[in-house]
Design an enzyme around this catalytic site. Structure first.
Site, PDB file in Angstrom:
ATOM      1  N   LYS A  75      34.827  40.234  48.396  1.00 26.99           N
ATOM      2  CA  LYS A  75      36.445  40.682  48.569  1.00 26.99           C
ATOM      3  C   LYS A  75      37.372  40.480  47.886  1.00 26.99           C
ATOM      4  CE  LYS A  75      37.571  42.804  51.791  1.00 26.99           C
ATOM      5  NZ  LYS A  75      38.681  43.527  51.249  1.00 26.99           N
ATOM      6  N   LYS A  99      38.884  31.478  49.828  1.00 27.43           N
ATOM      7  CA  LYS A  99      39.983  31.239  51.195  1.00 27.43           C
ATOM      8  C   LYS A  99      38.770  32.026  51.815  1.00 27.43           C
ATOM      9  CE  LYS A  99      43.611  33.964  49.946  1.00 27.43           C
ATOM     10  NZ  LYS A  99      44.656  34.844  49.699  1.00 27.43           N
ATOM     11  N   LYS A 111      39.115  40.077  42.559  1.00 27.22           N
ATOM     12  CA  LYS A 111      39.904  40.696  41.967  1.00 27.22           C
ATOM     13  C   LYS A 111      40.049  41.625  41.325  1.00 27.22           C
ATOM     14  CE  LYS A 111      43.985  39.464  44.135  1.00 27.22           C
ATOM     15  NZ  LYS A 111      44.269  39.022  45.676  1.00 27.22           N
ATOM     16  N   THR A 195      48.423  39.629  57.084  1.00 24.79           N
ATOM     17  CA  THR A 195      48.778  38.770  56.206  1.00 24.79           C
ATOM     18  C   THR A 195      50.569  37.583  56.788  1.00 24.79           C
ATOM     19  OG1 THR A 195      48.302  39.091  53.773  1.00 24.79           O
ATOM     20  CG2 THR A 195      49.451  37.981  53.889  1.00 24.79           C
TER      21      THR A 195
END
Length: 421
Positions: A75, A99, A111, A195
């Site tokens: 992810k 994370k 990423k 976020t």
């Protein structure tokens, strides 16, 4: 995150590995396990042509890195920037692994990035670039293998193009291949604010931990993109005083407080916050050093470093950006007794609600924003408490504690699964 210019030259992957080794040392991790976890599982580099509107052909370079998938599918976001490097993408993929582990969601880290200047491209060119890049990385992404999301200079529209391109290749719609999509094609309520909402939840917890009242606290936000601007609004609504914000054009400071909504309107009308009239004009980097109680770095990597850490006045530093603090700055903050909430915990609200979006897409059953926010708070509060308990147990700072907790979880999954064949 906003597309802030990096304040100095450094290698983010070296920094990520350095942070990993510090935690591995405290965990007494075996060299065999370190060998597996310190490097990515898969790195894909693609070079692809795109026809520009003037008829010319430009070749772009893109990356997709999967760091670890032992706890679930990979992810991580996709960023468009002239400053994208393979080492940056590798670092961000590693941080995504930790994370996801620290908040306990069943993902590994990935990423992606394309070296380009999206601000010099029109919508049609961006669409063609996105669709071609998606086609190139389609061999490794998928709803059960690797799920992209928005990042620096990408948004819900770009995710819609990724989803549509992937779906066209499969012959039917696959909403769960990306998160951060528009609501009309399977996006989730609350994703855009996720976020910043997570940043608020963990900062509230941190303020309780040190006995600081959140109402009336002075807050400085470095970076006024999506996460920074929404965080400023949320903290303002909690009764905090927003004393400073900035974007790439510069910063503003007013000790009596700023109205985030007025600054958003000014930026929409004038293109930047730096020209806002009712404030003192300062540089973007000075936003990190103004008198405040809470600092929210919401730009890109390396903003807090050995050159400026001594001048940071905030007591709580909440990393809305990825990798904004170097190990040298970490040591200074720890020595000064500041409470730093590390990125892998502080900004994990985004990936947590992305997880909710993915689950909703797979079920074809969607939740309301109140349910999403409630579920997010439970996860963020629980993760903060687990990291704080680890910090107390090992007498270390929150970054080391978060990394230890996350790495231990990934190492356990790796150990249990074993090595194939």
């Amino acid at each position: 995150m906003d597309d802030e210019v990096k304040s100095f030259s450094f290698n983010p992957y070296h920094m990520a590995v350095q942070q990993f080794e510090l935690a591995a040392d405290r965990l007494d991790l075996s060299e065999n396990m370190r060998e597996i976890l310190r490097q990515p599982k898969r790195e894909l580099t693609v070079h692809f042509p795109v026809r520009m509107d003037d008829g010319s052909i430009k070749t772009f370079t893109g990356y997709r890195v999967q760091h670890n998938v032992n706890r679930g599918p990979a992810k991580g976001g996709i960023r468009y920037s002239p400053e994208v490097t393979l080492d940056e993408v590798k670092a961000l993929a590693m941080w995504m692994t930790w994370k996801c582990a620290v908040v306990g969601i069943p993902y590994g880290g990935a990423k992606g990035g394309v070296i380009c200047n999206p601000k010099s491209m029109n919508t049609a060119e961006l669409e063609r670039l996105t669709r071609r890049y998606t086609t190139e990385i389609a061999i490794i992404i998928g709803p059960h293998s690797d799920i992209p999301a928005p990042d620096v200079n990408t948004n819900s529209q770009i995710m819609a193009w990724v989803m549509d391109t992937y779906s066209m290749h499969q012959g039917f719609s696959i909403p769960a291949v990306v998160t951060g999509k528009p609501l009309s094609i399977g996006g989730s309520e609350g994703r855009n604010e996720a976020t910043a909402t997570g940043v608020l939840f963990v900062t509230r917890r941190a303020a309780q931990r040190i006995g600081m009242p959140l109402r009336g606290a002075r807050v400085s936000v470095q970076g006024f993109g999506n996460a920074g601007a929404i965080a400023a609004r949320l903290f303002y609504n909690e009764g905090c005083k927003i004393v400073s914000v900035c974007d790439t054009s510069g910063g503003i400071y007013n000790e009596d407080g700023l109205d985030p909504a007025a600054i958003v309107r000014h930026k929409q009308e004038h293109g930047s916050v730096g020209t806002y009239p009712q404030a003192q004009h300062i540089s973007s980097l000075e936003t990190l050093e103004v008198p405040c109680d809470i600092l929210i770095p919401a730009a890109t990597e390396g903003a807090l470093n050995a050159a400026n850490a001594e001048r940071v006045q905030a007591q709580i530093i909440t990393e809305a950006a990825n990798g904004p603090t170097t190990p040298e700055a970490d040591a200074i903050f720890s020595q000064k007794g500041k409470l730093l909430i590390p990125d892998i915990l502080a900004n994990a609200g985004g990936v947590t609600v992305s997880y909710f979006e993915w689950v909703q897409d797979l079920q074809s059953f969607f939740w309301g924003v109140e349910e999403i926010t409630s579920k997010l708070q439970v996860i963020m509060d629980s993760a903060f408490d687990a990291v704080a308990q680890t910090a107390d147990t090992y007498h270390c700072d929150m970054r080391l504690a978060a990394n230890m907790l996350a790495i231990a979880r990934v190492a356990e999954a790796t150990k249990v699964r074993g090595i194939y064949p």
